[in-house]
Motif scaffolding. Structure first.
Motif, PDB file in Angstrom:
ATOM      1  N   PRO A  88       0.806  -1.234   0.000  1.00  0.00           N
ATOM      2  CA  PRO A  88       0.000   0.000   0.000  1.00  0.00           C
ATOM      3  C   PRO A  88       0.834   1.276   0.000  1.00  0.00           C
ATOM      4  N   ASP A 134      -5.118   3.400  -2.727  1.00  0.00           N
ATOM      5  CA  ASP A 134      -4.972   3.841  -1.341  1.00  0.00           C
ATOM      6  C   ASP A 134      -5.947   3.112  -0.428  1.00  0.00           C
ATOM      7  N   TYR A 135      -5.714   1.828  -0.276  1.00  0.00           N
ATOM      8  CA  TYR A 135      -6.503   0.990   0.622  1.00  0.00           C
ATOM      9  C   TYR A 135      -5.663  -0.237   0.943  1.00  0.00           C
TER      10      TYR A 135
END
Length: 224
Positions: A88, A134-135
């Motif tokens: 990530p 973005d997770y």
């Protein structure tokens, strides 16, 4: 192209590469994808590959020894253009990056799990760190599958119409325009007449205008 994927749950990837375009690409010899079980390189009889983090804290960490053992064995067999860690906090995956990777010969991808891999794996072996968004996922297998799919479909010969990939979203920093097929009239909702005019130049102009409009509405950041 050959892609080697290092995973602690390799069965997660079995179905993904066994269907559709990715299956045909491998059968035709355009790409080869090999998934390796990190547990095969465990240094103990229980085949464990994770341990508690030094300094405490929640979550387990993938150990360096099994990953290093797998990487070094593969490096004895061939050289790699990139050793990629899916994480990530890596560089955000974008089409330009995928285009560049599609020109490579051999790629290795490391799938993280739990709280990630021992930092020394990243320091000693990894040449690229990539995030698909973005997770946070349970593991890097889905990210490796996404990246592999995006790369393999760009290889010459994989798609029946090689120009198809060139008109995808993001190839020219614009989103793709709307597309239509038969029937021309569905319950009063008609296909734009310009698309049935046969006038190639006007059709391309319309598509470009629609791409710009859609990009301005949905992803204005791309127009920056």
């Amino acid at each position: 192209m050959r892609i080697d994927i290092l995973s602690c749950v390799p069965s997660l990837l079995d179905s993904f590469f066994a269907h559709s375009i990715l299956k045909r690409a491998q059968q035709a010899g355009f790409a080869e994808v090999v998934v390796h079980d990190i547990r095969d390189y465990s240094t103990n009889k229980h085949r464990t590959i994770d341990d508690y983090a030094f300094g405490g804290g929640a979550g387990m960490v993938l150990q360096i020894e099994p990953i290093a053992g797998c990487i070094r064995k593969l490096q004895q067999e061939r050289s790699y253009d990139e050793i990629i860690y899916l994480t990530p906090d890596g560089e955000l995956m974008q089409q330009g990056m995928v285009n560049r990777l599609s020109l490579k010969g051999n790629l290795m991808m490391i799938c993280g799990h739990y709280k990630g891999v021992d930092q020394r794996v990243r320091d000693l072996f990894v040449t690229m760190e990539i995030s698909i968004g973005d997770y946070v996922l349970s593991g890097g297998e889905l990210a490796a599958a996404v990246l592999s799919d995006a790369i393999i479909r760009l290889l010459p010969g994989v798609l029946n119409d090689e120009t198809s990939a060139l008109t995808d979203s993001f190839q020219d920093d614009l989103l793709a325009p709307p597309v239509y097929t038969r029937p021309a009239d569905f319950e009063g909702h008609k296909v734009p007449e310009i698309l049935m005019s046969g006038h190639e130049a006007k059709i391309e102009s319309w598509r470009h205008e629609q791409s710009v409009k859609r990009t301005r509405e949905r992803r204005p950041d791309l127009l920056q």
